[in-house]
Design a protein around this motif. Structure first.
Motif, mmCIF file in Angstrom:
data_model
loop_
_atom_site.group_PDB
_atom_site.id
_atom_site.type_symbol
_atom_site.label_atom_id
_atom_site.label_comp_id
_atom_site.label_asym_id
_atom_site.label_seq_id
_atom_site.Cartn_x
_atom_site.Cartn_y
_atom_site.Cartn_z
ATOM 1 N N GLU A 40 53.301 29.245 34.788
ATOM 2 C CA GLU A 40 54.648 29.654 35.207
ATOM 3 C C GLU A 40 54.881 29.299 36.678
ATOM 4 N N ARG A 41 53.830 29.486 37.489
ATOM 5 C CA ARG A 41 53.967 29.289 38.926
ATOM 6 C C ARG A 41 53.878 27.803 39.318
ATOM 7 N N LEU A 42 52.997 27.026 38.627
ATOM 8 C CA LEU A 42 52.719 25.659 39.086
ATOM 9 C C LEU A 42 53.343 24.556 38.226
ATOM 10 N N VAL A 74 52.401 18.853 38.349
ATOM 11 C CA VAL A 74 51.594 19.534 37.332
ATOM 12 C C VAL A 74 52.418 19.628 36.051
ATOM 13 N N ARG A 75 51.888 19.058 34.972
ATOM 14 C CA ARG A 75 52.585 19.242 33.687
ATOM 15 C C ARG A 75 52.061 20.501 33.002
ATOM 16 N N HIS A 76 50.721 20.670 33.045
ATOM 17 C CA HIS A 76 50.136 21.815 32.340
ATOM 18 C C HIS A 76 48.729 22.059 32.855
ATOM 19 N N LEU A 77 48.343 23.324 32.955
ATOM 20 C CA LEU A 77 46.960 23.677 33.285
ATOM 21 C C LEU A 77 46.366 24.460 32.128
ATOM 22 N N GLU A 78 45.223 24.025 31.651
ATOM 23 C CA GLU A 78 44.553 24.676 30.528
ATOM 24 C C GLU A 78 43.273 25.321 31.044
ATOM 25 N N LEU A 79 42.974 26.537 30.585
ATOM 26 C CA LEU A 79 41.711 27.200 30.920
ATOM 27 C C LEU A 79 40.883 27.300 29.644
ATOM 28 N N VAL A 80 39.737 26.657 29.642
ATOM 29 C CA VAL A 80 38.901 26.635 28.431
ATOM 30 C C VAL A 80 37.604 27.394 28.717
ATOM 31 N N PRO A 81 37.373 28.540 28.023
ATOM 32 C CA PRO A 81 36.118 29.274 28.251
ATOM 33 C C PRO A 81 34.924 28.441 27.784
ATOM 34 N N VAL A 82 33.932 28.280 28.676
ATOM 35 C CA VAL A 82 32.705 27.564 28.314
ATOM 36 C C VAL A 82 31.635 28.600 27.984
ATOM 37 N N PRO A 102 32.074 38.462 33.837
ATOM 38 C CA PRO A 102 32.647 38.046 32.549
ATOM 39 C C PRO A 102 34.170 38.222 32.534
ATOM 40 N N ALA A 103 34.873 37.231 31.920
ATOM 41 C CA ALA A 103 36.343 37.317 31.804
ATOM 42 C C ALA A 103 36.700 37.425 30.327
ATOM 43 N N PRO A 104 37.287 38.559 29.909
ATOM 44 C CA PRO A 104 37.679 38.701 28.490
ATOM 45 C C PRO A 104 38.737 37.647 28.115
ATOM 46 N N ALA A 105 38.790 37.315 26.818
ATOM 47 C CA ALA A 105 39.698 36.259 26.333
ATOM 48 C C ALA A 105 41.154 36.570 26.680
ATOM 49 N N ASP A 106 41.580 37.871 26.547
ATOM 50 C CA ASP A 106 42.990 38.189 26.822
ATOM 51 C C ASP A 106 43.316 38.003 28.309
ATOM 52 N N GLN A 107 42.315 38.225 29.185
ATOM 53 C CA GLN A 107 42.541 38.005 30.621
ATOM 54 C C GLN A 107 42.730 36.518 30.911
ATOM 55 N N VAL A 108 41.912 35.678 30.254
ATOM 56 C CA VAL A 108 42.024 34.219 30.441
ATOM 57 C C VAL A 108 43.413 33.739 30.009
ATOM 58 N N LEU A 109 43.905 34.268 28.862
ATOM 59 C CA LEU A 109 45.242 33.885 28.382
ATOM 60 C C LEU A 109 46.327 34.314 29.374
ATOM 61 N N SER A 110 46.178 35.520 29.884
ATOM 62 C CA SER A 110 47.165 36.045 30.838
ATOM 63 C C SER A 110 47.189 35.199 32.117
ATOM 64 N N LEU A 111 45.999 34.843 32.629
ATOM 65 C CA LEU A 111 45.930 34.042 33.851
ATOM 66 C C LEU A 111 46.510 32.649 33.624
ATOM 67 N N ARG A 112 46.195 32.074 32.460
ATOM 68 C CA ARG A 112 46.720 30.722 32.163
ATOM 69 C C ARG A 112 48.254 30.741 32.188
ATOM 70 N N GLN A 113 48.826 31.769 31.568
ATOM 71 C CA GLN A 113 50.293 31.861 31.527
ATOM 72 C C GLN A 113 50.868 31.974 32.944
ATOM 73 N N GLU A 117 47.571 37.001 45.090
ATOM 74 C CA GLU A 117 48.215 38.259 45.485
ATOM 75 C C GLU A 117 49.116 38.822 44.377
ATOM 76 N N SER A 118 49.529 37.952 43.427
ATOM 77 C CA SER A 118 50.518 38.404 42.424
ATOM 78 C C SER A 118 49.886 39.047 41.188
ATOM 79 N N VAL A 119 48.560 38.925 41.013
ATOM 80 C CA VAL A 119 47.956 39.446 39.773
ATOM 81 C C VAL A 119 47.434 40.870 39.976
ATOM 82 N N GLU A 120 47.184 41.520 38.845
ATOM 83 C CA GLU A 120 46.668 42.907 38.913
ATOM 84 C C GLU A 120 45.249 42.901 39.488
#
Length: 340
Positions: free
Chosen positions: A183-185, A134-142, A168-179, A202-205
């Motif tokens: 970091e993990r993958l 994995v080089r990078h994973l991007e999450l793009v809100p549709v 619904p997933a707020p934009a700041d949550q999407v950014l946090s999950l992407r990071q 298991e690692s997220v809030e």
């Protein structure tokens, strides 16, 4: 030169002449064309011995001899040198591949190039997902409840999937999950990601858990458990060249076999270390390809093999030239992936 060395020289001369002329080879022609430094009678004796041992045979209609599969195998096993690519050919390979814009373009250029260089059928496997990192994973809100997951691998493969979220997933949550996902993958081989993806949930809030669960399901289903591999094929028209096969009737089953992706993967997809495999005639497991030879090798950045490539042609092929072309193209393709 001992009798065995001399017999090998006679076999080598028969293979080279038959590949070049497409005509069964007689002892007189061998003595005239090759510096064997022995009498025609000696060459005839050697040819009789080679025939008894099953390395050459006499087609019904001819006084000359042609190599058997066993003869080609001996020739390939005892190849002292593989024809080196000329500097012009090497430059042409480099120029042809360097202009590619993305992985699809790289693979299609590679397969066309290999078919042109060898004048046979060329097959190139896309870099295998399971062997990529994995080089990078991007999450793009549709929309508020849909995300597009885009995964880019170190081999240039891009995989994308839609994820339906439970809410619904707020934009700041999407950014946090992407990071957290990156970091993990990031840098991990895909075959090693399942346990890490499980651990992500298991690692997220608590608030992020439903969204991460939906993402994890899609990651596991589509990126980790994907077994199908992609292939590119070129040069099937080369098979129909006049006189290429001893029996024109054998073309249809060959073409049918080449339409089966499973068959092609078996031929070139068993990627091990970068050794060149040559399977001649009956050595092929696939019945419909028993009149052909397959020359294949693995390719990848550095020492990591991520895919296979090769050519399928008649048993009467230019083995030294074909082996050199397959190796050279694999090396350039590996270098190209390493630079990206």
């Amino acid at each position: 030169m001992g009798p065995d060395d001399r017999k090998l020289a006679v076999l080598r001369a028969i293979v080279e002449d038959y590949v070049l002329t497409q005509e069964p080879v007689g002892s007189k022609a061998l003595v005239e064309r090759h510096q064997l430094n022995v009498s025609p009678a000696t060459v005839r004796n050697d040819m009789a011995a080679l025939e008894d041992e099953g390395f050459i045979r006499q087609p019904h209609t001819s006084a000359g001899r042609v190599p058997t599969d066993r003869g080609y195998r001996m020739f390939v096993d005892r190849l002292s040198t593989v024809k080196p690519m000329s500097s012009a050919e090497r430059r042409a390979i480099e120029r042809f591949l360097v202009g590619a814009v993305d992985l699809d373009d790289v693979v299609h250029r590679t397969v066309r190039l290999l078919a042109q260089l060898t004048r046979q059928v060329a097959v190139v496997q896309y870099p295998s997902l399971s062997r990529s990192r994995v080089r990078h994973l991007e999450l793009v809100p549709v929309s508020t409840t849909r995300l597009m997951v885009v995964m880019i691998t170190d081999t240039g493969r891009v995989e994308q999937r839609l994820v339906e979220l439970p809410g619904p997933a707020p934009a700041d949550q999407v950014l946090s999950l992407r990071q957290k996902i990156n970091e993990r993958l990031g840098g991990v081989q895909l075959s090693e990601t399942p346990s890490l993806v499980q651990g992500l949930v298991e690692s997220v809030e608590t608030a992020e858990r439903p969204t991460m669960s939906a993402l994890a399901t899609v990651l596991l289903e589509t990126l980790v458990e994907r077994t199908e591999e992609r292939l590119a094929l070129a040069g099937t028209a080369n098979l129909a060249r006049a006189g290429l096969f001893d029996f024109q009737g054998s073309l249809r089953p060959i073409l049918e076999a080449l339409e089966e992706e499973v068959v092609l993967l078996k031929l070139i997809g068993e990627v091990g270390p970068a050794i060149t495999r040559v399977r001649i005639g009956d050595e092929n497991e696939i019945d419909n390809l028993r009149t052909t030879s397959v020359v294949s090798t693995g390719y990848g950045p550095g020492t990591t093999m991520v895919g296979g490539l090769g050519v399928v042609g008649p048993t009467r092929m230019d083995y030294p030239g074909t082996i050199a072309a397959v190796r050279a193209v694999a090396r350039y393709l590996g270098d190209l992936l390493a630079k990206n």
